[in-house]
Motif scaffolding. Structure first.
Motif, PDB file in Angstrom:
ATOM      1  N   ALA A   1      29.959  41.963  29.405  1.00 33.69           N
ATOM      2  CA  ALA A   1      31.335  41.851  29.930  1.00 33.69           C
ATOM      3  C   ALA A   1      31.375  42.237  31.402  1.00 33.69           C
ATOM      4  O   ALA A   1      32.015  41.555  32.219  1.00 33.69           O
ATOM      5  N   LEU A   2      30.674  43.302  31.737  1.00 33.80           N
ATOM      6  CA  LEU A   2      30.683  43.764  33.132  1.00 33.80           C
ATOM      7  C   LEU A   2      30.072  42.703  34.057  1.00 33.80           C
ATOM      8  O   LEU A   2      30.575  42.461  35.168  1.00 33.80           O
TER       9      LEU A   2
ATOM     10  N   GLU B   1      30.726  38.605  38.346  1.00 37.69           N
ATOM     11  CA  GLU B   1      30.662  37.184  38.749  1.00 37.69           C
ATOM     12  C   GLU B   1      32.039  36.665  39.164  1.00 37.69           C
ATOM     13  O   GLU B   1      32.189  36.027  40.199  1.00 37.69           O
ATOM     14  N   TRP B   2      33.016  36.949  38.291  1.00 40.07           N
ATOM     15  CA  TRP B   2      34.375  36.437  38.540  1.00 40.07           C
ATOM     16  C   TRP B   2      34.933  37.022  39.842  1.00 40.07           C
ATOM     17  O   TRP B   2      35.575  36.325  40.619  1.00 40.07           O
ATOM     18  N   SER B   3      34.682  38.300  40.067  1.00 39.66           N
ATOM     19  CA  SER B   3      35.241  38.953  41.264  1.00 39.66           C
ATOM     20  C   SER B   3      34.655  38.367  42.544  1.00 39.66           C
ATOM     21  O   SER B   3      35.288  38.396  43.590  1.00 39.66           O
TER      22      SER B   3
ATOM     23  N   ALA C   1      36.932  40.475  44.761  1.00 40.10           N
ATOM     24  CA  ALA C   1      36.081  41.667  44.877  1.00 40.10           C
ATOM     25  C   ALA C   1      36.398  42.446  46.149  1.00 40.10           C
ATOM     26  O   ALA C   1      36.076  43.643  46.251  1.00 40.10           O
ATOM     27  N   SER C   2      37.025  41.779  47.137  1.00 39.24           N
ATOM     28  CA  SER C   2      37.329  42.479  48.390  1.00 39.24           C
ATOM     29  C   SER C   2      38.558  43.375  48.255  1.00 39.24           C
ATOM     30  O   SER C   2      38.865  44.145  49.163  1.00 39.24           O
ATOM     31  N   PHE C   3      39.262  43.272  47.119  1.00 40.58           N
ATOM     32  CA  PHE C   3      40.410  44.168  46.885  1.00 40.58           C
ATOM     33  C   PHE C   3      39.918  45.381  46.084  1.00 40.58           C
ATOM     34  O   PHE C   3      39.300  45.230  45.029  1.00 40.58           O
ATOM     35  N   GLN C   4      40.256  46.570  46.616  1.00 40.96           N
ATOM     36  CA  GLN C   4      39.744  47.789  45.946  1.00 40.96           C
ATOM     37  C   GLN C   4      40.232  47.910  44.496  1.00 40.96           C
ATOM     38  O   GLN C   4      39.532  48.456  43.646  1.00 40.96           O
ATOM     39  N   GLY C   5      41.455  47.400  44.244  1.00 39.92           N
ATOM     40  CA  GLY C   5      41.996  47.468  42.884  1.00 39.92           C
ATOM     41  C   GLY C   5      41.063  46.799  41.887  1.00 39.92           C
ATOM     42  O   GLY C   5      40.998  47.177  40.714  1.00 39.92           O
TER      43      GLY C   5
ATOM     44  N   ILE D   1      40.556  41.513  35.051  1.00 45.43           N
ATOM     45  CA  ILE D   1      39.986  40.964  36.293  1.00 45.43           C
ATOM     46  C   ILE D   1      39.973  39.433  36.232  1.00 45.43           C
ATOM     47  O   ILE D   1      40.259  38.750  37.220  1.00 45.43           O
ATOM     48  N   ILE D   2      39.662  38.899  35.075  1.00 42.05           N
ATOM     49  CA  ILE D   2      39.646  37.435  34.943  1.00 42.05           C
ATOM     50  C   ILE D   2      41.071  36.891  34.972  1.00 42.05           C
ATOM     51  O   ILE D   2      41.317  35.780  35.452  1.00 42.05           O
ATOM     52  N   GLY D   3      42.007  37.681  34.489  1.00 41.36           N
ATOM     53  CA  GLY D   3      43.412  37.266  34.555  1.00 41.36           C
ATOM     54  C   GLY D   3      43.840  36.459  33.345  1.00 41.36           C
ATOM     55  O   GLY D   3      43.184  36.471  32.296  1.00 41.36           O
ATOM     56  N   GLY D   4      44.936  35.732  33.506  1.00 40.23           N
ATOM     57  CA  GLY D   4      45.610  35.071  32.384  1.00 40.23           C
ATOM     58  C   GLY D   4      44.732  34.119  31.598  1.00 40.23           C
ATOM     59  O   GLY D   4      44.864  34.021  30.370  1.00 40.23           O
ATOM     60  N   ILE D   5      43.806  33.456  32.277  1.00 40.39           N
ATOM     61  CA  ILE D   5      42.970  32.463  31.572  1.00 40.39           C
ATOM     62  C   ILE D   5      42.087  33.162  30.519  1.00 40.39           C
ATOM     63  O   ILE D   5      41.641  32.535  29.546  1.00 40.39           O
ATOM     64  N   SER D   6      41.877  34.481  30.668  1.00 40.08           N
ATOM     65  CA  SER D   6      41.059  35.211  29.677  1.00 40.08           C
ATOM     66  C   SER D   6      41.782  35.314  28.336  1.00 40.08           C
ATOM     67  O   SER D   6      41.173  35.640  27.326  1.00 40.08           O
TER      68      SER D   6
END
Ligand SMILES: Cc1cc2nc3c(=O)[nH]c(=O)nc-3n(C[C@H](O)[C@H](O)[C@H](O)COP(=O)(O)OP(=O)(O)OC[C@H]3O[C@@H](n4cnc5c(N)ncnc54)[C@H](O)[C@@H]3O)c2cc1C
Length: 298
Positions: free
Chosen positions: A161-162, A167-169, A181-185, A249-254
């Motif tokens: 999962a990690l 990859e996604w970030s 990935a450039s956003f600290q959140g 992190i993947i968002g709604g499509i997950s």
């Protein structure tokens, strides 16, 4: 184990699991109600087991299948329990008096989960494991070792999962083409997940090392219980929270079946809600063997 079971399992011809849980509750192993009554050189077993892994594999897919089945041969409490190497199917033939059904689980579809109903199923006396009244102790020998395997599987799932999150970030671009990935959140949640995963992984290694020492007589039973219950508790909690973080992190499509991360979330959830022992029971075991049996009782 009696009658060529181990050889068949090793050759991949047989599924062999554990049948402990009953509809009246899984955590209270000492309260098992399934009965095994003496009938000459055999036993007749009456009762119902639920949430049993491998029912389809044992009774439909393969010609040989069974479970280490816990049943009551004596009075109340844990000393009245015996363990049987129960073969529900042998050479393609289902045991007389055995009925089963498959449960429609929400996840963990790599293996089936089902119900066994036993109505006078004959089990030869030679299939008794460890002697009458020793069933609870036989099961308690196996549980700590199985929990380390389950903990390790959860670590592997969380690592996967990690990797998906990383990859996604890198690939997902927003706000003027910037990778998320450039956003600290986002990157900090990946950093925290990595640290949690590695901490849990080391705990699982520690538990496996303790199991090795236990088998060689170099570690006590209490030490094994402490580390195997801690490893299961921590690995499952960590894996589930990493799947949650990855899905965010993947968002709604997950939340759709376009992305397969939900499968891991549901797989780890099975261990969070009960498989291989409830998380609260892990805490009870740790507290009992850390503080002392005279203080912590169920
Ligand atoms: C996918 C899956 C596969 C499984 N495979 C098998 C298998 O192959 N063989 C098998 O025998 N079983 C199997 N199980 C069953 C599993 O062992 C049980 O779910 C587990 O032991 C918990 O029992 P229960 O679900 O009946 O919950 P219960 O024992 O009814 O507990 C319900 C809740 O009460 C809490 N609780 C209970 N007692 C205490 C206490 N003293 N203090 C604090 N909290 C407490 C628990 O933490 C839990 O949250 C499987 C379960 C799942 C989900």
């Amino acid at each position: 184990m009696a009658g060529g079971i181990v050889e068949r399992v090793a050759r991949g011809e047989m599924f062999f699991g554990i049948a402990s849980t009953e509809p009246s509750g899984g955590s209270d192993v000492a309260g098992i109600k399934t009965r095994a009554e003496r009938d000459g050189d055999s036993y007749r077993v009456y009762g119902e087991k639920i949430l049993i892994s491998g029912v389809r594999e044992a009774l439909e897919t393969l010609d040989y299948g069974g479970w280490l089945l816990l049943a009551r041969t004596g009075g109340e409490g844990h000393r009245g329990l015996s363990a049987f190497a129960f073969t529900g199917k042998w050479g393609g033939r289902l045991a007389d008096g055995l009925e089963y059904s498959i449960l429609d689980t929400i996840g963990r579809h790599g293996i089936s989960t089902g119900i066994l109903r036993l109505d006078g199923v004959e089990v030869p006396g030679s299939r008794l494991v460890g002697g009458e009244g020793r069933g609870f102790y036989v099961a308690m020998e196996g549980f700590p070792l199985a929990r380390i395997l389950v903990a390790a599987a959860n670590i592997g799932a969380a690592k996967w999962a990690l990797e998906r999150a990383v990859e996604w970030s890198r690939e997902r671009r927003l706000f003027g083409g910037r990778p998320i990935a450039s956003f600290q959140g986002v990157s900090f949640s990946i950093a925290e997940a990595f640290a949690e995963l590695e901490a849990a992984r080391l705990l699982v290694y520690r538990a496996a090392w303790t199991a090795d020492r236990y088998v060689r007589g170099e570690a006590s039973r209490e030490e094994l219980n402490l580390y195997s219950a801690s490893a299961k508790l921590k690995a499952v909690d960590t894996a589930f929270s990493i799947f949650q973080a990855t899905m965010k992190i993947i968002g709604g499509i997950s939340f759709t079946k376009e992305v397969d991360v939900h499968r891991g979330l549901l797989g780890t959830l099975s261990y969070l809600v009960g498989a291989e022992g409830a998380q609260n029971i892990m805490k009870y075991i740790i507290a009992r063997d850390l503080i002392g049996r005279e203080y912590v009782k169920l």
